[in-house]
Design a protein around this motif. Structure first.
Motif, PDB file in Angstrom:
ATOM      1  N   VAL A 169       0.477  -1.614  -0.487  1.00  0.00           N
ATOM      2  CA  VAL A 169      -0.365   0.184  -0.182  1.00  0.00           C
ATOM      3  C   VAL A 169       0.909   1.510  -0.288  1.00  0.00           C
ATOM      4  O   VAL A 169       0.731   2.109  -1.081  1.00  0.00           O
ATOM      5  CB  VAL A 169      -1.008   0.043   1.341  1.00  0.00           C
ATOM      6  CG1 VAL A 169      -1.859   1.648   1.279  1.00  0.00           C
ATOM      7  CG2 VAL A 169      -2.210  -0.587   1.045  1.00  0.00           C
ATOM      8  N   TYR A 170       1.998   1.180   1.165  1.00  0.00           N
ATOM      9  CA  TYR A 170       2.714   2.255   1.343  1.00  0.00           C
ATOM     10  C   TYR A 170       3.826   2.730  -0.157  1.00  0.00           C
ATOM     11  O   TYR A 170       3.547   4.074  -0.322  1.00  0.00           O
ATOM     12  CB  TYR A 170       2.896   2.350   1.900  1.00  0.00           C
ATOM     13  CG  TYR A 170       4.056   2.596   3.468  1.00  0.00           C
ATOM     14  CD1 TYR A 170       2.481   3.239   3.807  1.00  0.00           C
ATOM     15  CD2 TYR A 170       4.168   1.804   4.306  1.00  0.00           C
ATOM     16  CE1 TYR A 170       1.943   3.304   5.093  1.00  0.00           C
ATOM     17  CE2 TYR A 170       3.810   2.356   5.865  1.00  0.00           C
ATOM     18  CZ  TYR A 170       2.620   2.614   5.919  1.00  0.00           C
ATOM     19  OH  TYR A 170       1.919   3.051   7.226  1.00  0.00           O
ATOM     20  N   SER A 195       0.751   4.378  -2.636  1.00  0.00           N
ATOM     21  CA  SER A 195       0.691   4.817  -2.560  1.00  0.00           C
ATOM     22  C   SER A 195       1.178   6.513  -2.901  1.00  0.00           C
ATOM     23  O   SER A 195       1.021   7.398  -2.733  1.00  0.00           O
ATOM     24  CB  SER A 195      -0.284   5.070  -0.992  1.00  0.00           C
ATOM     25  OG  SER A 195       0.486   5.742  -0.222  1.00  0.00           O
ATOM     26  N   ALA A 207      -2.493   6.407   3.967  1.00  0.00           N
ATOM     27  CA  ALA A 207      -2.438   5.750   2.304  1.00  0.00           C
ATOM     28  C   ALA A 207      -3.227   4.768   1.856  1.00  0.00           C
ATOM     29  O   ALA A 207      -3.794   4.113   3.027  1.00  0.00           O
ATOM     30  CB  ALA A 207      -0.756   5.325   2.922  1.00  0.00           C
ATOM     31  N   VAL A 208      -3.909   5.188   0.707  1.00  0.00           N
ATOM     32  CA  VAL A 208      -3.999   4.545  -0.254  1.00  0.00           C
ATOM     33  C   VAL A 208      -3.719   3.962  -1.631  1.00  0.00           C
ATOM     34  O   VAL A 208      -3.244   4.909  -1.530  1.00  0.00           O
ATOM     35  CB  VAL A 208      -5.882   5.904  -0.678  1.00  0.00           C
ATOM     36  CG1 VAL A 208      -7.021   4.840  -1.732  1.00  0.00           C
ATOM     37  CG2 VAL A 208      -6.183   5.450   0.727  1.00  0.00           C
ATOM     38  N   LYS A 209      -3.713   2.939  -1.893  1.00  0.00           N
ATOM     39  CA  LYS A 209      -3.263   2.642  -2.934  1.00  0.00           C
ATOM     40  C   LYS A 209      -3.373   3.329  -4.606  1.00  0.00           C
ATOM     41  O   LYS A 209      -4.906   3.804  -4.449  1.00  0.00           O
ATOM     42  CB  LYS A 209      -4.174   0.907  -3.669  1.00  0.00           C
ATOM     43  CG  LYS A 209      -3.276  -0.178  -3.004  1.00  0.00           C
ATOM     44  CD  LYS A 209      -3.429  -1.453  -2.815  1.00  0.00           C
ATOM     45  CE  LYS A 209      -1.967  -2.570  -2.784  1.00  0.00           C
ATOM     46  NZ  LYS A 209      -2.850  -4.089  -2.779  1.00  0.00           N
ATOM     47  N   SER A 210      -2.505   4.340  -4.589  1.00  0.00           N
ATOM     48  CA  SER A 210      -3.133   4.740  -6.525  1.00  0.00           C
ATOM     49  C   SER A 210      -4.771   4.504  -7.070  1.00  0.00           C
ATOM     50  O   SER A 210      -4.795   5.003  -7.113  1.00  0.00           O
ATOM     51  CB  SER A 210      -1.544   4.675  -6.752  1.00  0.00           C
ATOM     52  OG  SER A 210      -1.282   3.685  -7.438  1.00  0.00           O
ATOM     53  N   GLN A 230      -7.609   5.794  -4.785  1.00  0.00           N
ATOM     54  CA  GLN A 230      -7.029   7.482  -4.692  1.00  0.00           C
ATOM     55  C   GLN A 230      -8.258   7.861  -5.063  1.00  0.00           C
ATOM     56  O   GLN A 230      -8.883   7.781  -6.728  1.00  0.00           O
ATOM     57  CB  GLN A 230      -5.580   7.936  -4.856  1.00  0.00           C
ATOM     58  CG  GLN A 230      -4.710   7.447  -3.654  1.00  0.00           C
ATOM     59  CD  GLN A 230      -3.325   7.758  -4.098  1.00  0.00           C
ATOM     60  OE1 GLN A 230      -3.218   8.879  -5.109  1.00  0.00           O
ATOM     61  NE2 GLN A 230      -3.037   7.061  -3.316  1.00  0.00           N
ATOM     62  N   GLY A 285      -6.053   0.241   1.727  1.00  0.00           N
ATOM     63  CA  GLY A 285      -5.404   1.672   2.245  1.00  0.00           C
ATOM     64  C   GLY A 285      -6.069   1.058   4.259  1.00  0.00           C
ATOM     65  O   GLY A 285      -5.705   0.334   4.124  1.00  0.00           O
TER      66      GLY A 285
END
Length: 133
Positions: free
Chosen positions: A20-21, A24, A75-78, A81, A57
């Motif tokens: 995730v990080y 994100s 943080a949320v996966k791109s 978002q 997320g």
């Protein structure tokens, strides 16, 4: 239709958090999985967002549940978002900490425009001693 499930108090696998990080755009020491694991072991409010058993997320906070809460990570996966997931993670954090607890964070420069849009007030009376490692 995607149904996102939010969970309070679940600590995902370190590898899922790192995924995730990295997706994100948040800057965390993801090459040091031991440090990421330790970050979560020593946090006391973790809220996660899941889609079909995939972590998409996460919010990680340190709080006393009565006066102050430091939101350390959001943080949320791109690809997810702008779907309201970050906002929902913050709403759930606020629900958990209650109305008498201030929610505080340090923002990455790329997110400075985001937080005021979801209800945060910018403050000028803060100080920091930065980490050296």
């Amino acid at each position: 239709m995607k149904i996102i499930e939010f969970k309070v108090g679940i600590v995902p696998k370190t590898s899922e958090i790192i995924e995730v990080y990295d997706s994100s755009g948040i800057k965390r020491p993801t090459s040091d999985s031991g440090r990421i694991r330790k970050m979560y072991e020593n946090s006391n409010l973790i809220i996660t967002a899941w889609l079909n058993n995939e972590l998409i997320g996460i919010s990680r906070s340190i709080t006393d549940f009565c006066y102050a809460c430091y939101l350390s990570d959001l943080a949320v996966k791109s690809e997810y978002q702008k779907d309201g997931i970050g906002k929902r993670l913050i709403e759930l954090t606020q629900k958990e900490i209650g109305k008498e607890t201030a929610l505080i964070l340090l923002s990455a420069s790329i997110a400075m425009e985001y937080y005021p849009k979801i209800g945060f007030e910018k403050v000028e009376n803060g100080f920091i001693i930065r980490r050296t490692k």
